[in-house]
Write a protein that holds these residues in place. Sequence first.
Motif, PDB file in Angstrom:
ATOM      1  N   UNK A  32       0.835  -1.233   0.116  1.00  0.00           N
ATOM      2  CA  UNK A  32      -0.025   0.047   0.208  1.00  0.00           C
ATOM      3  C   UNK A  32       0.861   1.112  -0.072  1.00  0.00           C
ATOM      4  N   UNK A  33       0.602   2.123  -0.796  1.00  0.00           N
ATOM      5  CA  UNK A  33       1.185   3.360  -0.776  1.00  0.00           C
ATOM      6  C   UNK A  33       0.410   4.641  -0.441  1.00  0.00           C
ATOM      7  N   UNK A  34       0.887   5.212   0.625  1.00  0.00           N
ATOM      8  CA  UNK A  34       0.067   6.559   1.142  1.00  0.00           C
ATOM      9  C   UNK A  34       0.816   7.903   0.654  1.00  0.00           C
ATOM     10  N   UNK A  35       0.058   8.639  -0.014  1.00  0.00           N
ATOM     11  CA  UNK A  35       0.417   9.835  -0.561  1.00  0.00           C
ATOM     12  C   UNK A  35       0.066  11.116  -0.023  1.00  0.00           C
ATOM     13  N   UNK A  75      -0.637  13.201  11.081  1.00  0.00           N
ATOM     14  CA  UNK A  75      -0.801  12.175   9.833  1.00  0.00           C
ATOM     15  C   UNK A  75       0.155  11.255   9.364  1.00  0.00           C
ATOM     16  N   UNK A  76       1.437  12.021   9.312  1.00  0.00           N
ATOM     17  CA  UNK A  76       2.747  11.231   8.745  1.00  0.00           C
ATOM     18  C   UNK A  76       2.978  10.121   9.945  1.00  0.00           C
ATOM     19  N   UNK A  77       3.023  10.448  11.115  1.00  0.00           N
ATOM     20  CA  UNK A  77       3.205   9.576  12.212  1.00  0.00           C
ATOM     21  C   UNK A  77       2.384   8.243  12.169  1.00  0.00           C
ATOM     22  N   UNK A  80       3.414   6.321   9.391  1.00  0.00           N
ATOM     23  CA  UNK A  80       4.703   5.584   9.605  1.00  0.00           C
ATOM     24  C   UNK A  80       4.409   4.227  10.187  1.00  0.00           C
ATOM     25  N   UNK A  81       3.502   4.453  11.313  1.00  0.00           N
ATOM     26  CA  UNK A  81       3.471   3.323  12.296  1.00  0.00           C
ATOM     27  C   UNK A  81       2.365   2.238  11.904  1.00  0.00           C
ATOM     28  N   UNK A  82       1.585   2.606  10.871  1.00  0.00           N
ATOM     29  CA  UNK A  82       0.839   1.627  10.268  1.00  0.00           C
ATOM     30  C   UNK A  82       1.435   0.448   9.442  1.00  0.00           C
ATOM     31  N   UNK A  83       1.246  -0.653  10.015  1.00  0.00           N
ATOM     32  CA  UNK A  83       1.905  -1.835   9.313  1.00  0.00           C
ATOM     33  C   UNK A  83       1.263  -2.139   8.021  1.00  0.00           C
ATOM     34  N   UNK A 108      12.537   2.875   5.593  1.00  0.00           N
ATOM     35  CA  UNK A 108      12.213   1.626   4.979  1.00  0.00           C
ATOM     36  C   UNK A 108      10.893   2.029   4.294  1.00  0.00           C
ATOM     37  N   UNK A 109      10.286   3.078   4.359  1.00  0.00           N
ATOM     38  CA  UNK A 109       8.965   3.564   3.516  1.00  0.00           C
ATOM     39  C   UNK A 109       9.249   4.613   2.691  1.00  0.00           C
ATOM     40  N   UNK A 110      10.371   5.110   2.729  1.00  0.00           N
ATOM     41  CA  UNK A 110      10.858   6.315   1.911  1.00  0.00           C
ATOM     42  C   UNK A 110      10.939   5.872   0.791  1.00  0.00           C
ATOM     43  N   UNK A 111      10.011   5.412  -0.196  1.00  0.00           N
ATOM     44  CA  UNK A 111       9.999   4.893  -1.437  1.00  0.00           C
ATOM     45  C   UNK A 111      10.114   6.138  -2.753  1.00  0.00           C
ATOM     46  N   UNK A 112      10.135   7.135  -2.523  1.00  0.00           N
ATOM     47  CA  UNK A 112      10.745   8.122  -3.280  1.00  0.00           C
ATOM     48  C   UNK A 112      11.875   8.749  -3.114  1.00  0.00           C
ATOM     49  N   UNK A 113      12.647   8.350  -1.915  1.00  0.00           N
ATOM     50  CA  UNK A 113      13.886   9.115  -1.675  1.00  0.00           C
ATOM     51  C   UNK A 113      13.984  10.353  -1.083  1.00  0.00           C
TER      52      UNK A 113
END
Length: 257
Positions: A32-35, A75-77, A80-83, A108-113
């Motif tokens: 899942x991707x969160x934008x 929202x970001x946190x 970040x904590x949502x598995x 580990x979730x920073x998919x866009x660098x």
Amino acid sequence: MKELNGSELAGYVKARQAHQVKALRSRKKWAKLAIFYDNDSPVIAKYMSLKQAYGADIGVAVDIIKISPADAEAQLKRAAEDETVTGIIVQLPLKECDMSILDLIPLKKDVDGLRGETDTATAMAIHWLLTGYGVELSEKKLAIVGRGKLVGAPLERMWRESGYDVTVFARGSDLNELADYDVIVTATGVPGLVKSPMIKYGAVVVDAGTASEDGVIKGDLDEAVRARDDLTLTPKIGGVGPLTVAMLFEHVLQAAE
């Protein structure tokens, strides 16, 4: 003119990713991707819709969440904590929120660098695009116009680490000197900035700039550049963008693994 067709390459990547999603599901793993975004720019809306559509095509859920300075950190946190969330991006540019929220994205979730610790999807897409079309970089003079967080800076780092001869043209540089370079990547968001006389005969040009004029998304290249038949060039539509989205989801799937 020879085209660097990112859509074509992205199509192959997309087909492989759809099979990869099915394989993940067979092992009870989901991606899942969160934008997150904070303004209603038409450019931002366009790119978010492309990502959502791409996710639907390969079977990856994409949540789009608008944030404000008051709730951005929470929202970001939460994400970040949502598995169940395997990738997080903040759609740039931000208008209201501070760029410091990027630091809330776990590595580990920073998919866009976006944290600057890994290669960005756009920089990877440009490199894949050039190598995919057999553009040899090792003996060429490479120019990057713009040193932004998404394209110029990470691409410069990537190419320098590979030992390539690369020069960055930042704000105030003399763009007429581009005529000395074999491969040019431009990503400033200034429509029509790069003119035809600035580009040598037979050069390879990647236009990764995006800006909105009267609701139309435009790149950095002047129209006269596209009238030339001696260049190897990204098209107006289907150049870097589709491959950037493909690279983004490549990282989302890697995170899900």
